[in-house]
Design a protein around this motif. Sequence first.
Motif, PDB file in Angstrom:
ATOM      1  N   PHE A  94       0.809  -1.212   0.000  1.00  0.00           N
ATOM      2  CA  PHE A  94       0.000   0.000   0.000  1.00  0.00           C
ATOM      3  C   PHE A  94       0.851   1.275   0.000  1.00  0.00           C
ATOM      4  CE2 PHE A  94      -2.491  -3.282   2.256  1.00  0.00           C
ATOM      5  CZ  PHE A  94      -3.566  -3.374   1.376  1.00  0.00           C
ATOM      6  N   LYS A  95       2.155   1.134  -0.058  1.00  0.00           N
ATOM      7  CA  LYS A  95       3.041   2.299   0.043  1.00  0.00           C
ATOM      8  C   LYS A  95       2.861   3.228  -1.152  1.00  0.00           C
ATOM      9  CE  LYS A  95       7.125   1.806   1.785  1.00  0.00           C
ATOM     10  NZ  LYS A  95       8.566   1.443   1.984  1.00  0.00           N
ATOM     11  N   THR A  96       2.804   4.520  -0.873  1.00  0.00           N
ATOM     12  CA  THR A  96       2.696   5.533  -1.935  1.00  0.00           C
ATOM     13  C   THR A  96       4.076   5.816  -2.523  1.00  0.00           C
ATOM     14  OG1 THR A  96       3.110   7.434  -0.498  1.00  0.00           O
ATOM     15  CG2 THR A  96       0.835   6.589  -0.594  1.00  0.00           C
ATOM     16  N   PRO A  97       4.119   6.532  -3.667  1.00  0.00           N
ATOM     17  CA  PRO A  97       5.421   6.895  -4.227  1.00  0.00           C
ATOM     18  C   PRO A  97       6.277   7.733  -3.275  1.00  0.00           C
ATOM     19  CG  PRO A  97       3.709   7.164  -5.871  1.00  0.00           C
ATOM     20  CD  PRO A  97       3.013   6.874  -4.577  1.00  0.00           C
ATOM     21  N   HIS A  98       5.634   8.364  -2.304  1.00  0.00           N
ATOM     22  CA  HIS A  98       6.364   9.166  -1.319  1.00  0.00           C
ATOM     23  C   HIS A  98       6.795   8.345  -0.106  1.00  0.00           C
ATOM     24  CE1 HIS A  98       5.356  12.774  -3.549  1.00  0.00           C
ATOM     25  NE2 HIS A  98       4.089  12.418  -3.543  1.00  0.00           N
ATOM     26  N   GLY A  99       6.545   7.039  -0.149  1.00  0.00           N
ATOM     27  CA  GLY A  99       6.983   6.173   0.934  1.00  0.00           C
ATOM     28  C   GLY A  99       6.066   6.141   2.131  1.00  0.00           C
ATOM     29  N   GLU A 100       4.800   6.591   1.975  1.00  0.00           N
ATOM     30  CA  GLU A 100       3.856   6.625   3.082  1.00  0.00           C
ATOM     31  C   GLU A 100       2.886   5.442   3.000  1.00  0.00           C
ATOM     32  OE1 GLU A 100       3.241  11.303   4.043  1.00  0.00           O
ATOM     33  OE2 GLU A 100       2.323  10.552   2.198  1.00  0.00           O
ATOM     34  N   LEU A 101       2.480   4.969   4.171  1.00  0.00           N
ATOM     35  CA  LEU A 101       1.535   3.863   4.254  1.00  0.00           C
ATOM     36  C   LEU A 101       0.222   4.355   4.859  1.00  0.00           C
ATOM     37  CD1 LEU A 101       3.963   1.145   5.623  1.00  0.00           C
ATOM     38  CD2 LEU A 101       2.991   1.247   3.315  1.00  0.00           C
ATOM     39  N   PRO A 102      -0.917   4.096   4.185  1.00  0.00           N
ATOM     40  CA  PRO A 102      -2.208   4.602   4.678  1.00  0.00           C
ATOM     41  C   PRO A 102      -2.850   3.684   5.709  1.00  0.00           C
ATOM     42  CG  PRO A 102      -2.529   3.484   2.605  1.00  0.00           C
ATOM     43  CD  PRO A 102      -1.055   3.404   2.895  1.00  0.00           C
ATOM     44  N   ALA A 103      -3.568   4.293   6.631  1.00  0.00           N
ATOM     45  CA  ALA A 103      -4.481   3.577   7.530  1.00  0.00           C
ATOM     46  C   ALA A 103      -5.816   4.291   7.399  1.00  0.00           C
ATOM     47  CB  ALA A 103      -3.984   3.602   8.963  1.00  0.00           C
ATOM     48  N   THR A 104      -6.768   3.649   6.769  1.00  0.00           N
ATOM     49  CA  THR A 104      -8.032   4.288   6.409  1.00  0.00           C
ATOM     50  C   THR A 104      -9.124   3.929   7.408  1.00  0.00           C
ATOM     51  OG1 THR A 104      -7.405   4.141   4.074  1.00  0.00           O
ATOM     52  CG2 THR A 104      -9.718   4.601   4.571  1.00  0.00           C
ATOM     53  N   TYR A 105      -9.835   4.951   7.848  1.00  0.00           N
ATOM     54  CA  TYR A 105     -10.950   4.772   8.773  1.00  0.00           C
ATOM     55  C   TYR A 105     -12.236   5.269   8.122  1.00  0.00           C
ATOM     56  CZ  TYR A 105      -7.551   4.087  12.575  1.00  0.00           C
ATOM     57  OH  TYR A 105      -6.539   3.620  13.367  1.00  0.00           O
ATOM     58  N   GLN A 106     -13.308   4.493   8.261  1.00  0.00           N
ATOM     59  CA  GLN A 106     -14.637   4.915   7.860  1.00  0.00           C
ATOM     60  C   GLN A 106     -15.374   5.326   9.142  1.00  0.00           C
ATOM     61  OE1 GLN A 106     -15.136   5.098   4.677  1.00  0.00           O
ATOM     62  NE2 GLN A 106     -13.315   3.918   4.097  1.00  0.00           N
ATOM     63  N   VAL A 107     -15.790   6.580   9.198  1.00  0.00           N
ATOM     64  CA  VAL A 107     -16.332   7.147  10.437  1.00  0.00           C
ATOM     65  C   VAL A 107     -17.751   7.662  10.217  1.00  0.00           C
ATOM     66  CG1 VAL A 107     -15.977   8.839  12.275  1.00  0.00           C
ATOM     67  CG2 VAL A 107     -13.997   7.852  11.095  1.00  0.00           C
ATOM     68  N   CYS A 108     -18.638   7.340  11.145  1.00  0.00           N
ATOM     69  CA  CYS A 108     -19.962   7.941  11.152  1.00  0.00           C
ATOM     70  C   CYS A 108     -20.015   8.989  12.248  1.00  0.00           C
ATOM     71  CB  CYS A 108     -21.045   6.895  11.401  1.00  0.00           C
ATOM     72  SG  CYS A 108     -22.720   7.608  11.500  1.00  0.00           S
ATOM     73  N   LEU A 109     -20.415  10.192  11.880  1.00  0.00           N
ATOM     74  CA  LEU A 109     -20.691  11.261  12.823  1.00  0.00           C
ATOM     75  C   LEU A 109     -22.210  11.422  12.872  1.00  0.00           C
ATOM     76  CD1 LEU A 109     -18.037  13.853  11.596  1.00  0.00           C
ATOM     77  CD2 LEU A 109     -17.807  12.269  13.514  1.00  0.00           C
ATOM     78  N   GLY A 110     -22.811  11.035  13.976  1.00  0.00           N
ATOM     79  CA  GLY A 110     -24.262  10.997  14.051  1.00  0.00           C
ATOM     80  C   GLY A 110     -24.851  11.943  15.068  1.00  0.00           C
ATOM     81  N   GLU A 111     -26.082  12.355  14.834  1.00  0.00           N
ATOM     82  CA  GLU A 111     -26.841  13.188  15.780  1.00  0.00           C
ATOM     83  C   GLU A 111     -28.241  12.601  15.906  1.00  0.00           C
ATOM     84  OE1 GLU A 111     -26.290  17.581  15.202  1.00  0.00           O
ATOM     85  OE2 GLU A 111     -25.247  16.916  13.376  1.00  0.00           O
ATOM     86  N   VAL A 112     -28.691  12.451  17.135  1.00  0.00           N
ATOM     87  CA  VAL A 112     -30.010  11.898  17.415  1.00  0.00           C
ATOM     88  C   VAL A 112     -30.724  12.840  18.390  1.00  0.00           C
ATOM     89  CG1 VAL A 112     -31.291   9.989  18.462  1.00  0.00           C
ATOM     90  CG2 VAL A 112     -29.250   9.515  17.071  1.00  0.00           C
TER      91      VAL A 112
END
Length: 256
Positions: free
Chosen positions: A236-254
């Motif tokens: 998953f390394k980018t050309p700049h040598g970085e590795l991503p950690a991806t988060y899917q986040v829900c911001l909810g209001e009730v």
Amino acid sequence: MNKIAVEQAFSKAAKTYDQHAAFQRQVGQLLMNKLPRDLSGLEVLDLGCGTGYFTELLALRGAKVTAFDLSEAMLIECQSRCANLSVNYVKGDAERLPFEAHSFDLIFSSLAMQWCTQLDGLMSSLVRVLKPQGQLVYSTLLDGSLIELQMAWQQVDSHSQHVNQFHLIEKLESAVAQSGAKDAQFNTIEITLWYTSAMALMKDLKGIGATHVSGRSHGLTKPKSLLQVDRAYQRFKTPHGELPATYQVCLGEVTK
């Protein structure tokens, strides 16, 4: 979800949590931005308060805060941070709230709900303890979070679970719909953090206590296996040598 194991993991990380919680602060601040600057006189529940970073901010806005967490060690850190503020401390499980109906004007919960298994019961209970017209603002991780780490682990061991399974947005929407709430909003966002290695990511996860995974074989968390995961993550390394950690986040209001 083994709540005793979850509690032990977070308690063990209480002293190191703040050093590794940049992502948690980023997401929590997005929730804080949804709240009024003045919370004077409001009864607020900080559900899953951790070391009290947002407990303190809520109290500084004038709220009477109840800091609630599964971990006694986290509550001790929270109490140390908020010693001179109007804060009450309660240890307990979010899925077994010890509060009476109509107790709070506002519930604030950032990145705690992913440690709960029964979303229907949780949401109904949270709405129950809100006062009429009260509001719940929350964030939680969704399915697809840490997908890179999950894929790297699958190359090393495809038979065991090494990354927690997070809730589907459809399950969350269904739980809110059945809770008796008057109104609800869902905002899903993707947040990517960048690392130099998978080991650095796993060090952050360990540092905040997010280490309990149901069904994982502890033998496969030995240094040899971790190094194999680190190598598998390089895809998953980018050309700049970085590795991503991806988060899917829900911001909810009730709103009750």
